[in-house]
Design a protein around this motif. Structure first.
Motif: not given
Ligand code: NAP
Length: 350
Positions: A92, A117, A120, A281, A285, A288, A294-297, A299, A342
């Protein structure tokens, strides 16, 4: 499973994220900390039972570090993110992903070579309840196709070290990311207008600024950045569509009646305004990382887009011209569909 986290950079936001990962988010523990200032790293690490280490590489390489949080000074982000990707560890990274578009592209290349990925970027507005609800309304079609967005980003004061370019790099960068995500559309051109300057600024600063954007779909966005507005920290966003409009709510405060007035307070800092967004957030994170998904935040591509667009804004500020943003026309398939495909699901997280 407890996610064991290594933090690189123990300054203001690093310390706040260490607190968040220790006291707010469940299932995470900070196990290692590095800062260029060894005493600061030790002071941040000791109270949470973490080890203060001698380099970012040592944090990333530690066997008791499952994932990395980069909160150091912006120009050092790329080096630490690239090292985490090389080690195959989720990372992150606070914004910016990197301070140059070339460094962002190196990260994209490394992540693509890894094959999934890992990165994030810390654009937390996507986790703010109001913005999420607004995205849900736009995506539902309730206001028809979006046509115009009016935004304002106001801070009470800015220090002497704050430059005119920072209005794009440090301030508007949050709107750039959240607008790409809200509209699922890409910014194609930018322009900066320079209104009469406030007498409450430091002499060198152009404040306020009006930033104008046009998206690929033809949506026009105006953003007022005014960092010496005096009265408070105030974030406004209103999307006008074919059938109606949707406006960001003001943060909830009580109404006070007295002395012949009915008044509500105005927040004074960004920490209070976005604390809930930062918490969500990190919860998402960490989930995940814990589940190995994979993170969804935001990219690496979103981090690259933000850097390219802020560079264009700085160019527009200096030249007075409309600057086309061509670098974003070829989005790699690795990063999925739309402009900012994303990101957390619309309408979630209320
Ligand atoms: P800060 O208080 O200056 O903290 C940065 C820390 O990193 C300092 O302790 C600094 O030490 C240290 N550092 C410098 N070079 C380093 C290196 N090579 N490796 C490891 N540590 C190093 O700054 P901040 O306000 O916490 O901001 C940190 C990052 O978070 C910035 O990129 C900023 O843009 C971002 N941020 C994001 C948000 C948001 O809204 N999402 C909010 C605030 C900050 P020295 O002081 O000794 O140089």
């Amino acid at each position: 499973m407890t996610v064991r986290i290594g933090v690189i950079g123990a300054g203001m936001i690093g310390q706040d994220h260490i607190r968040r990962l220790t006291q707010v988010v469940t299932g995470t523990r900070v196990t290692a900390v590095f800062d260029i200032d060894a005493a600061r790293a030790e002071a941040a690490a000791a109270p949470v039972g973490a080890r203060a280490l001698r380099s970012g590489a040592e944090v990333i390489g530690s066997a008791d570090v499952d994932a990395v949080v980069v909160t150091s000074w912006g120009p050092t982000h790329a080096e630490h993110v690239l090292a985490a990707v090389a080690a195959g560890k989720p990372v992150f990274c606070e914004k910016p992903l990197a301070t140059t578009a070339a460094d962002c592209l190196k990260i994209i290349e490394a992540e693509t070579a890894h094959g999934s990925r890992l990165v994030q970027v810390g654009f937390m507005r996507r986790y703010d309840a109001g913005y999420r609800e607004m995205k849900g309304v736009i995506a539902s079609g309730a206001i028809g196709e979006p046509l115009i967005v009016h935004c304002a980003h106001r801070n009470p004061t800015a220090p002497a070290s704050y430059t005119s370019a920072m209005a794009a790099q440090d301030t508007a960068v949050h709107e750039i990311d959240v607008l790409r995500w809200l509209l699922d559309d890409e910014i194609r051109s930018v322009q900066v207008l320079k209104p009469r300057r406030t007498r409450n600024r430091h002499e060198h600063l152009q404040d306020p600024q009006i930033m104008l954007f046009e998206t690929a779909a033809g949506v026009r966005i105006d953003l007022e950045v005014f960092v010496n507005c005096r009265y408070g920290y105030d974030i406004q966003c209103e999307t006008v569509g074919e059938e109606g409009l949707v406006r960001l709510p003001d943060p909830a405060t009580v109404a006070v009646r007295g002395a012949g007035r009915n008044s509500t307070g105005v927040l004074q800092d960004w920490q209070g305004r976005f604390e809930g967004a930062f918490d969500t957030e990190f919860r998402e994170w960490a989930a995940s990382v814990a589940t190995g998904t994979e993170p969804t935040g935001p990219s690496s591509w979103d981090g690259y887009a933000a850097t390219v667009i802020t560079d264009a804004l700085v160019q527009a500020l200096e030249s007075g011209a409309v600057i086309r943003v061509e670098a974003l026309e070829q989005r790699p398939a690795f990063y999925g569909g739309g402009a900012a495909a994303t990101g957390p699901a619309a309408g979630a997280g209320h």
